[in-house]
Design a protein around this motif. Structure first.
Motif, PDB file in Angstrom:
ATOM      1  N   THR A  50      22.186   2.967 -10.608  1.00 41.75           N
ATOM      2  CA  THR A  50      21.885   4.333 -11.059  1.00 41.75           C
ATOM      3  C   THR A  50      20.794   4.971 -10.199  1.00 41.75           C
ATOM      4  N   LEU A  51      20.500   4.288  -9.074  1.00 36.80           N
ATOM      5  CA  LEU A  51      19.487   4.837  -8.164  1.00 36.80           C
ATOM      6  C   LEU A  51      20.066   5.945  -7.311  1.00 36.80           C
ATOM      7  N   ILE A  52      19.258   6.972  -7.136  1.00 41.60           N
ATOM      8  CA  ILE A  52      19.640   7.978  -6.153  1.00 41.60           C
ATOM      9  C   ILE A  52      19.207   7.436  -4.795  1.00 41.60           C
ATOM     10  N   GLU A  53      20.165   7.304  -3.931  1.00 44.64           N
ATOM     11  CA  GLU A  53      19.892   6.676  -2.641  1.00 44.64           C
ATOM     12  C   GLU A  53      20.493   7.521  -1.527  1.00 44.64           C
ATOM     13  N   PRO A  54      20.023   7.273  -0.331  1.00 49.76           N
ATOM     14  CA  PRO A  54      20.695   7.926   0.801  1.00 49.76           C
ATOM     15  C   PRO A  54      22.022   7.203   1.078  1.00 49.76           C
ATOM     16  N   THR A  55      22.798   7.762   1.921  1.00 44.71           N
ATOM     17  CA  THR A  55      23.983   7.056   2.415  1.00 44.71           C
ATOM     18  C   THR A  55      23.501   5.823   3.181  1.00 44.71           C
ATOM     19  N   THR A 113      13.512  13.858 -12.951  1.00 52.49           N
ATOM     20  CA  THR A 113      14.795  13.489 -13.548  1.00 52.49           C
ATOM     21  C   THR A 113      15.597  12.771 -12.461  1.00 52.49           C
ATOM     22  N   GLY A 114      16.022  11.554 -12.758  1.00 54.03           N
ATOM     23  CA  GLY A 114      16.751  10.766 -11.774  1.00 54.03           C
ATOM     24  C   GLY A 114      15.892   9.607 -11.288  1.00 54.03           C
ATOM     25  N   ASN A 115      16.538   8.472 -11.037  1.00 51.97           N
ATOM     26  CA  ASN A 115      15.847   7.317 -10.456  1.00 51.97           C
ATOM     27  C   ASN A 115      15.946   7.422  -8.953  1.00 51.97           C
ATOM     28  N   VAL A 116      14.804   7.511  -8.317  1.00 48.44           N
ATOM     29  CA  VAL A 116      14.809   7.765  -6.876  1.00 48.44           C
ATOM     30  C   VAL A 116      14.394   6.492  -6.140  1.00 48.44           C
ATOM     31  N   ALA A 142      -3.877  18.206  -4.523  1.00 49.42           N
ATOM     32  CA  ALA A 142      -3.822  16.745  -4.368  1.00 49.42           C
ATOM     33  C   ALA A 142      -2.368  16.341  -4.142  1.00 49.42           C
ATOM     34  N   THR A 143      -2.159  15.041  -4.045  1.00 50.02           N
ATOM     35  CA  THR A 143      -0.810  14.483  -3.860  1.00 50.02           C
ATOM     36  C   THR A 143      -0.480  13.609  -5.066  1.00 50.02           C
ATOM     37  N   LEU A 144       0.703  13.831  -5.620  1.00 46.52           N
ATOM     38  CA  LEU A 144       1.184  13.012  -6.735  1.00 46.52           C
ATOM     39  C   LEU A 144       2.144  11.966  -6.181  1.00 46.52           C
ATOM     40  N   THR A 145       1.996  10.735  -6.625  1.00 41.79           N
ATOM     41  CA  THR A 145       2.875   9.659  -6.163  1.00 41.79           C
ATOM     42  C   THR A 145       3.720   9.159  -7.331  1.00 41.79           C
ATOM     43  N   PHE A 146       5.033   9.241  -7.140  1.00 42.75           N
ATOM     44  CA  PHE A 146       5.987   8.792  -8.164  1.00 42.75           C
ATOM     45  C   PHE A 146       6.593   7.456  -7.737  1.00 42.75           C
ATOM     46  N   THR A 147       6.745   6.542  -8.705  1.00 42.28           N
ATOM     47  CA  THR A 147       7.454   5.291  -8.404  1.00 42.28           C
ATOM     48  C   THR A 147       8.954   5.529  -8.356  1.00 42.28           C
ATOM     49  N   GLY A 148       9.420   6.590  -8.967  1.00 38.02           N
ATOM     50  CA  GLY A 148      10.822   6.970  -8.839  1.00 38.02           C
ATOM     51  C   GLY A 148      11.665   6.679 -10.056  1.00 38.02           C
ATOM     52  N   ASP A 149      11.032   6.541 -11.231  1.00 36.64           N
ATOM     53  CA  ASP A 149      11.788   6.268 -12.457  1.00 36.64           C
ATOM     54  C   ASP A 149      12.083   7.562 -13.196  1.00 36.64           C
ATOM     55  N   THR A 150      13.292   7.733 -13.635  1.00 38.84           N
ATOM     56  CA  THR A 150      13.643   8.968 -14.331  1.00 38.84           C
ATOM     57  C   THR A 150      12.771   9.142 -15.561  1.00 38.84           C
ATOM     58  N   GLY A 151      12.325  10.355 -15.810  1.00 45.18           N
ATOM     59  CA  GLY A 151      11.455  10.660 -16.933  1.00 45.18           C
ATOM     60  C   GLY A 151       9.977  10.509 -16.603  1.00 45.18           C
ATOM     61  N   GLU A 152       9.695   9.992 -15.403  1.00 39.71           N
ATOM     62  CA  GLU A 152       8.297   9.790 -14.997  1.00 39.71           C
ATOM     63  C   GLU A 152       7.586  11.145 -14.938  1.00 39.71           C
TER      64      GLU A 152
END
Ligand SMILES: [Ca+2]
Ligand SMILES: [Ca+2]
Ligand SMILES: [Ca+2]
Ligand SMILES: [Ca+2]
Length: 468
Positions: A50-55, A113-116, A142-152
């Motif tokens: 369910t990860l959003i990934e590149p090709t 929204t979305g697992n990145v 500032a800079t926000l850092t996301f781990t990439g989990d949906t709903g974060e």
């Protein structure tokens, strides 16, 4: 066609696709009989996460060919995996919020929204709208850092300044930029912070003062006063208006615009020229009206200044007087004069009526009453002509009166309300009087009579004693 057949080994290898996460690694040996066009499938399992990934790509490499009769012309198969987890519903959004100026902080939230795959970062920066840094809020980036989990969700807390200014509702923005991944987009890049002011209210606004001046003061000054600190300042118009005081006669009309910087307690003066005439007038009023306030942050609590002008032309020397006169009974008429001292605004009227003294109407004069109308100019005189009866009675000097009443103005008084008409009689004189006769009688007559004779008509009759 290869005599005797052969075998070749194969093995999957990571590219950007990673074994076990994206696909199942695999290796084996293919055995060919050696017939031209002979084909063997290699099936690789692809992970549907369910990860959003590149090709992504992985490889299948051939090795260890068991024959030397042919070579490997292309030893690497490439498997390209197109992701199926991105799309319209995914991405970053930033929230809006409304706060009170006294809240201290305003917090907006950036939500994924979305697992990145691999996480990402995004920058944010506050930006002025109608709210201005650093007066209304403290700027921040500032800079926000996301781990990439949906709903974060990440929170951005902006400091709001609680000042003492009356302000409109103001806005600032928090803008997102520099998203470090291309796997998602920013669906809403601008958070809006609405600041509701807490400094207005009932006690604030404009007021204009009232004043009482003497007509001789030259000017009357009223003051317009601001309560409350008003952001950006403002202007307000004023205009004089007639009450009982009339422009150009009593004062000089005036209008203009007052400009306030917006500091509480700020005061502007309006100086109105007052006309010092010579008219006796009542206390009069004019107004100074405020209008067209340029701001909606405050109101006008008192929009009308009242200027009261006290007159300086009345006083003891002014008023009405009526004259006295002495006439001869034979003059036919007696004329008295009513005289005004002082200029009286608007004029006035006064009534008069004759009244008996020792002279009695209608024997001695003709009763009369009427109303005199004055235009109000100092020195103005009205004559009252009374008919005098010329009889044949011998009378004493007699008097009648002309009384003033019902003065229609309060601006002056009646200093002398009673005219006195003195009538000198014209029927007496040398030929009049009593005489007593003489008589000669014979002794035999018994009585002798003498006569007392009056010459002249004597008013009221009289008596006289006699004695032999
Ligand atoms: Ca995926
Ligand atoms: Ca404020
Ligand atoms: Ca006057
Ligand atoms: Ca007479």
């Amino acid at each position: 066609n290869v005599q005797g057949g052969f075998s070749v080994d194969y093995q999957t290898a990571d590219g950007t696709a990673i074994a076990e996460d994206d696909y199942q690694s695999q290796s084996g040996t293919l055995t060919f009989t050696g017939t031209t066009e002979e084909s063997h499938p290699i099936t690789v399992s692809i992970a549907d996460d369910t990860l959003i990934e590149p090709t992504e790509r992985l490889y299948v490499n051939l090795s260890n060919l068991s024959t030397t009769l042919i070579g490997i012309n292309d030893s690497q198969g490439e498997i390209t995996i197109e992701d199926n987890d991105g799309g319209a519903g995914n991405g970053l959004t930033i929230s809006d919020i409304t706060v009170n100026e006294g809240d201290g902080t305003a917090t907006v939230q950036v939500t994924l929204t979305g697992n990145v795959q691999g996480g990402f970062s995004v920058d944010y920066q506050t930006a002025d709208g109608t709210a201005i840094a650093e007066g209304d809020y403290q700027s921040q980036s500032a800079t926000l850092t996301f781990t990439g989990d949906t709903g974060e969700t990440k929170e951005i807390e902006v400091l709001i300044n609680d000042d003492a200014l009356i302000e409109p509702t103001e806005r600032l923005y928090v803008n997102l930029s520099n998203l470090s991944t291309t796997l998602i987009g920013i669906n809403d890049s601008q958070g809006e912070i609405t600041i509701e002011d807490n400094d207005g209210g009932a006690g604030n606004g404009l007021t204009i003062s009232d004043i009482t001046v003497n007509e001789g003061d030259g000017t009357a000054t009223v003051q317009v006063t601001l309560t409350g600190n008003v952001q950006g300042g403002f202007s307000v118009d004023y205009q004089t208006a007639d009450g009982t005081a009339i422009a150009e006669d009593d004062y000089q009309s005036q209008s203009a615009t007052l400009t306030f910087t917006g500091d509480t307690g700020e005061t502007k003066e309006i100086e109105v020229s007052i006309a010092d005439d010579t008219l006796i007038e009542p206390t009069e009023r004019l107004y100074v009206n405020l209008s067209n306030l340029s701001t909606t942050l405050i109101g006008i609590n008192d929009s009308q200044g009242e200027i009261t002008i006290e007159d300086n032309d009345g006083g003891a020397g002014n008023g009405l007087t009526i004259s006295d006169i002495t006439v001869n009974e034979g003059d036919g008429t007696a004329t008295v004069q009513v005289t005004l001292t002082g200029n009286v605004q608007g004029g006035f009227s006064v009534d008069y009526q004759t009244a008996d003294g020792t002279a009695i109407a209608p024997d001695d004069y003709t009763v009369q009453s009427a109303t005199l109308t004055f235009t109000g100019d100092t020195g103005e005189t009205k004559e009252i002509e009374v008919s005098i009866a010329d009889d044949t009675l011998i009378e004493p000097t007699e008097r009648l009166y002309v009384n003033l009443s019902n003065l229609s103005t309060m601006l002056i008084g009646i200093n002398d309300s009673q005219g006195e008409i003195t009538i000198e009689d014209n029927d007496g004189g040398a030929g009049n009087g009593l005489t007593i006769s003489d008589i000669t009688v014979n002794e035999g007559d018994g009585t002798a009579t003498v006569q007392v004779t009056l010459t002249g008509n004597v008013q009221g009759g009289f008596s006289v004693d006699y004695q032999t």
